[in-house]
Design a protein around this motif. Structure first.
Motif, mmCIF file in Angstrom:
data_model
loop_
_atom_site.group_PDB
_atom_site.id
_atom_site.type_symbol
_atom_site.label_atom_id
_atom_site.label_comp_id
_atom_site.label_asym_id
_atom_site.label_seq_id
_atom_site.Cartn_x
_atom_site.Cartn_y
_atom_site.Cartn_z
ATOM 1 N N LYS A 30 -6.391 10.558 -5.732
ATOM 2 C CA LYS A 30 -5.266 10.982 -6.563
ATOM 3 C C LYS A 30 -5.399 10.463 -7.991
ATOM 4 C CE LYS A 30 -2.799 13.460 -3.751
ATOM 5 N NZ LYS A 30 -1.387 13.151 -3.500
ATOM 6 N N ARG B 218 -7.714 7.226 -0.450
ATOM 7 C CA ARG B 218 -6.577 8.119 -0.709
ATOM 8 C C ARG B 218 -6.037 7.937 -2.127
ATOM 9 N NH1 ARG B 218 -1.158 8.102 3.093
ATOM 10 N NH2 ARG B 218 -0.163 9.977 2.244
ATOM 11 N N VAL B 219 -5.837 6.682 -2.514
ATOM 12 C CA VAL B 219 -5.338 6.409 -3.861
ATOM 13 C C VAL B 219 -6.376 6.816 -4.898
ATOM 14 C CG1 VAL B 219 -4.642 4.587 -5.447
ATOM 15 C CG2 VAL B 219 -3.777 4.584 -3.116
ATOM 16 N N SER C 52 0.727 4.132 -2.957
ATOM 17 C CA SER C 52 0.439 5.521 -2.584
ATOM 18 C C SER C 52 1.560 6.459 -3.024
ATOM 19 C CB SER C 52 0.241 5.630 -1.063
ATOM 20 O OG SER C 52 -0.844 4.852 -0.635
ATOM 21 N N GLN D 77 -2.582 1.320 -11.988
ATOM 22 C CA GLN D 77 -2.473 1.590 -10.555
ATOM 23 C C GLN D 77 -3.796 1.349 -9.821
ATOM 24 O OE1 GLN D 77 -0.934 3.547 -12.908
ATOM 25 N NE2 GLN D 77 1.059 2.690 -12.327
ATOM 26 N N THR E 151 1.520 8.423 -6.304
ATOM 27 C CA THR E 151 0.452 9.423 -6.410
ATOM 28 C C THR E 151 0.703 10.633 -5.524
ATOM 29 O OG1 THR E 151 -0.916 8.448 -4.655
ATOM 30 C CG2 THR E 151 -1.199 7.576 -6.882
ATOM 31 N N ARG E 152 1.809 10.623 -4.782
ATOM 32 C CA ARG E 152 2.109 11.772 -3.929
ATOM 33 C C ARG E 152 2.561 12.950 -4.769
ATOM 34 N NH1 ARG E 152 2.870 10.590 1.422
ATOM 35 N NH2 ARG E 152 2.578 12.845 1.644
ATOM 36 N N PHE F 209 -6.723 3.830 2.815
ATOM 37 C CA PHE F 209 -5.794 3.668 1.695
ATOM 38 C C PHE F 209 -6.530 3.728 0.361
ATOM 39 C CE2 PHE F 209 -4.754 0.162 -1.270
ATOM 40 C CZ PHE F 209 -3.645 0.722 -1.900
ATOM 41 N N ALA G 85 -4.308 -1.232 -6.784
ATOM 42 C CA ALA G 85 -4.780 -0.760 -5.485
ATOM 43 C C ALA G 85 -5.985 -1.579 -5.005
ATOM 44 C CB ALA G 85 -5.150 0.715 -5.567
ATOM 45 N N LYS H 35 0.831 -1.209 0.000
ATOM 46 C CA LYS H 35 0.000 0.000 0.000
ATOM 47 C C LYS H 35 0.863 1.255 0.000
ATOM 48 C CE LYS H 35 -2.335 -1.337 3.608
ATOM 49 N NZ LYS H 35 -3.289 -1.352 4.735
#
Length: 887
Positions: free
Chosen positions: A506, A502-503, A448, A477, A451-452, A499, A481, A444
């Motif tokens: 993005k 969040r992904v 992530s 992606q 994508t930051r 998680f 995920a 995870k």
């Protein structure tokens, strides 16, 4: 719960046991990060010959090495057989321009075991007794053409009669910052042999580039009986001690560039990076520091070994002082080995063969060893460092210049620790699915990461790989995920919604980037460019096309269908907990209908689409010179539409009533768009639905080609190009030039896209894995009543679930022993096939021969090829117990 599972649970979010690991690369030379040339020639700017003498700017390398999370302090194993002109401090291989099929490592090493916390790890390096044939490997491969096989180290005869040392390197942690290193050297040859073993400790050079950075120090402390002690003092890392059991001595130098050797200039200090090399291999006693201090040092062991004899060397690197550092050494190592055995027994308790179990464990070991520290700050790299000469100004307009925001100092799972010691976006997605078997938390983190904001471009594009961040990889992606989310939920009983959300948030940016940038005509038909498939086309799809045309890509559009359905599936999952996502799910549902409609109705003419009714296949369409030309190449490009499929169970009406109403609205009001939705009444008001680009009729026709042994179906999986093109190459004349593609089951005979990969016939694990998953989804909807011939024309009919399992077995069969004890991956190499010292060390190659399964390309691609571990797991769970998940 096993001891390792307990460590992982205690470390959730804290990474205590992950502070040290195998994060040291096998190759730092020849990388983009170290390239400060004017023309971007990374391989020649810092070649292997300079690596021993030049301080690296962005990372370090070594053999069987470890380092801390930020690669401040490094440990690896160096050695010398008394005959080589230089120490063996790093792995040797050919640069891209030296190999007849591109870059290639010319060493033998095997990742044998690893726990995800790195509490235990084991690796083998195989070192010849005779002088290493550096020049012969370069000259012979350079003289060969792309039509010739590669000239490998074993081909030189240097391993004949087993004249080599096996150097087993094991690490066992007593605590997160207390690491035991056990090095076992075995003389496999028929005669006595001498080896100088040099376990090496050094600091990454962070002080030569900018002012104000404190320089760390290594210094020898007063020794105890039978123990040499080195103190490592670092401003950020603190104090560590290296304890060396029964070492003959410790040699010190500095991790500084030897300007005198490389540039005929004065050195900045008396002792330099290659000082230990010059002392041991060159006999220069002034090359090391007699005051026993510096930033690089090694313990020295002189080992005389009789035939078959083994010697064990013990070292301990710790953040604490130990009065008796080796008193409990062997007990700790034995305990960690037992814990590794326990962990892998718990992982796979299904009925699989011992051979398959060993393959799964080695694949996962390679994947865990492939975690590398990746440091690359594009702004600093482009501008240069204050204490170094300014780089050529043209760099500001060339490679990665549009990615000034990119900033990485992270540990990332790499495709291959030597050939590809840099992350690749779509490779990483597959790595994470395999990693989720053993360490879903780390998987995870990896998904992530890209994508930051310091990776993803402000416009939403995900960086592809360091050679060209702006290239386009398949958008997998979201798939990864959601798979990682489901794997963790199934294995642990908890799904990480934070998680997933969040992904998802993005990836909305990435989805928008694709829609705005890769749909040139605004018709939901996508281009995408090279899309990770290198030379699969008749020309480089990532470069400007002949005649300045446009290419409507069957795979580009299909990947967007896959992306859309993955985002829809995630939105549906989130909507069960947060109703706001129901509206977003509706948006992706509608978008998929538009993509599927475009895929099947827009192409060479307005009503035919990218599907060719006569051939029963999907093709790319080239728009050039006022013409629309179908590129009638039967390749994975035309099978990619199979991957765009998702099924939904009959409870959606109860769980998500607003979305159900939206679907029903489309069924009533847009019948032109719902041809790609099929529904099945489950009774009791429940309706199961399938969304797919490929309808039932086209599915049957595509599978007829895919499962034909004269086309795609190999004994070892699905080929990337139809074998029919061996007898019937595809050729296109355009602007007076011929563009042609032939079936090539082995290495590429073309230099297109670097020439070190080949998608014109070989078998590739990632696409095969996705095909298997897609078939299982189709089976979930169509059930056991839908059967196809496998192989085509055989009269043997299988359900789609059975086809998926048969393909899984064929892929696993690349690595397992057959009835004669041979492994397909070894090809016709009789040393590897028959010699008991070689036959059970399985390499996980980048791709495989389309006809016989021989391993090709990068030899340690336990990135996506580690997916074999997932296949072994699934086959054991279902085939071994005579069931499938839809029973």
């Amino acid at each position: 719960m096993s001891a390792e599972r307990n460590r992982l649970e205690l470390g959730r979010g804290k990474a205590l046991w992950h502070r040290w690991g195998p994060y040291l690369s096998e190759r730092q030379w020849g990388t983009v990060r170290e390239d400060y040339s004017a023309d971007g020639s990374a391989w020649t700017y810092l070649p292997h010959d300079q690596a021993r003498s030049r301080a690296y700017r962005w990372g370090e390398d070594g053999i069987a090495g470890i380092c801390d999370r930020f690669q401040q302090l490094c440990f690896a194993v160096a050695m010398w057989n008394g005959k080589d002109p230089i120490l063996k401090e790093r792995l040797f291989g050919l640069a891209n321009g030296e190999g007849n099929h591109g870059e290639d490592v010319k060493e033998y090493y095997f990742f044998l075991d690893a726990l995800p916390s790195h509490a235990y790890m084991k690796m083998l390096y195989r070192y010849p007794h005779a002088e290493f044939p550096y020049g012969q490997l370069v000259d012979e491969n350079r003289a060969r053409t792309r039509l010739d096989p590669e000239f490998e180290l074993v081909d030189t005869g240097i391993f004949d009669d087993d004249r080599f040392f096996d150097v087993f390197v094991e690490y066992a942690k007593a605590a997160p910052d207390d690491i035991l290193a056990r090095i076992t050297v075995v003389n496999r040859g028929p005669e006595p042999a001498h080896l100088t073993l040099l376990p090496t400790l050094w600091f990454r050079n962070t002080w030569s580039w900018k002012a104000g950075v404190a320089k760390p120090e290594l210094a020898e402390e007063p020794s105890e009986p039978g123990v040499r002690i080195v103190r490592a003092l670092h401003e950020r890392l603190g104090t560590h001690h290296l304890y060396c059991n029964d070492a003959a001595g410790v040699l010190f130098t500095e991790n500084e560039t030897n300007d005198e050797r490389l540039f005929n200039a004065r050195n900045a200090c008396l002792h330099v990076k290659d000082g230990i090399n010059d002392y041991i291999a060159g006999g220069n006693h002034d090359a090391v520091n007699p005051s026993a201090r510096g930033t690089k040092c090694c313990a020295r062991y002189e080992l005389d070994l009789a035939p078959g004899e083994e010697r064990v060397v013990r070292l301990r690197l710790s953040d604490r002082k130990h009065a008796a550092p080796f008193a409990d050494f062997d007990d700790i190592v034995s305990r960690r080995i037992a814990e590794a055995d326990e962990f892998y027994r718990e992982l796979n308790g299904f009925p699989v063969s011992d051979d398959e179990r060993a393959i799964q464990r080695q694949a996962l070991a390679g994947l865990l060893w492939s975690k590398q520290f990746y440091n690359y700050i594009v702004h600093d790299w482009l501008m240069g460092d204050p204490q170094q000469p300014p780089p050529p100004p043209q760099r500001l307009l060339e490679r990665n210049s549009g990615w000034d925001h990119f900033y990485s100092d992270d540990v990332i799972a790499m495709p291959d620790t030597w050939e590809y010691p840099w992350f690749a976006a779509w490779d990483l997605a597959f790595h994470c699915v395999a990693l989720a078997l053993v360490d879903p938390e780390y998987a995870k983190v990896q998904l992530s990461l890209l994508t930051r904001e310091f990776y993803m471009h402000p416009n939403g594009q995900i960086p592809a790989y360091e050679w060209a961040f702006g290239d386009v990889n398949p958008p997998v992606q979201a798939w990864a995920a959601y798979r990682v989310y489901k794997i963790e939920r199934r294995r642990t009983g908890r799904g990480d919604l934070f998680f997933l959300e969040r992904v998802f948030q993005k990836l909305l940016l990435t989805f928008t980037w694709w829609v705005n940038r890769k749909d040139v005509a605004g018709r939901n038909v996508f281009q995408g460019g090279f899309l990770g498939l290198d030379n699969i086309g008749i020309f480089d799809r990532g470069a400007p096309l002949p005649g300045g045309g446009r290419l409507d890509q069957a795979d580009g559009t299909s990947w967007m269908g896959v992306f859309t359905l993955n985002m829809l599936a995630i939105a549906l999952e989130l909507a069960q907990h947060m109703p706001v996502y129901e509206d977003i799910a509706s948006k992706f549902f509608e978008h998929f209908l538009l993509i599927a409609d475009a895929m099947n109705k827009i192409g060479g003419d307005e009503d035919r689409g990218l599907w060719d009714e006569d051939d029963g296949f999907y093709y790319d369409y080239l728009h050039a010179g006022g013409k629309v030309i179908p590129l009638q190449i039967r390749s994975l490009v035309g099978l990619t539409p199979l991957l765009a499929v998702e099924t939904f169970d009959g409870t959606i009406r109860q769980r998500l009533p607003n979305l159900a109403k939206r679907i029903e609205w489309f069924e009533r009001n847009r019948p032109d768009l719902i041809e790609n939705i099929a529904a099945m009444n489950l009774g009791g008001g429940g309706i199961r639905r399938i969304l797919s680009i490929v309808d039932r009729d086209r599915l049957e026709r595509l599978l007829k080609r895919m499962l034909d042994e004269s086309e795609f179906l190999s004994p070892y999986g699905i080929r990337s190009l139809s074998r029919d093109h061996a007898a019937h190459p595809y050729s296109l004349m355009l602007d007076g030039s011929e563009y042609r593609i032939d079936y090539e089951p082995a290495e590429s005979t073309s230099g297109l896209f670097g020439g070190n990969s080949n998608w014109r016939g070989p078998i590739w694990y990632p696409i095969n894995f996705l095909i298997i998953e897609a078939l299982q989804k189709y089976h979930y909807f169509y059930g056991d009543e839908f059967t196809v011939e496998m192989p085509t024309g055989s009269g043997r009919r299988l359900t789609l679930w059975e086809v998926s399992m048969e393909l899984s077995h064929r892929l696993i069969r690349i690595f397992t022993r057959d009835a004669d004890g041979r492994r397909a991956v070894f090809g016709d190499n009789e040393t590897f096939q028959r010699n008991p010292l070689w036959r059970d060390y399985v390499p996980f190659y980048e791709y495989f021969h389309g006809d016989n399964g021989t391993g090709l390309g990068a030899s340690h691609q336990t990135g996506w090829t580690a997916l074999v571990a997932k296949l072994v797991q699934q086959c054991g769970e279902y085939c071994g117990q005579g069931k499938h998940p839809f029973d």
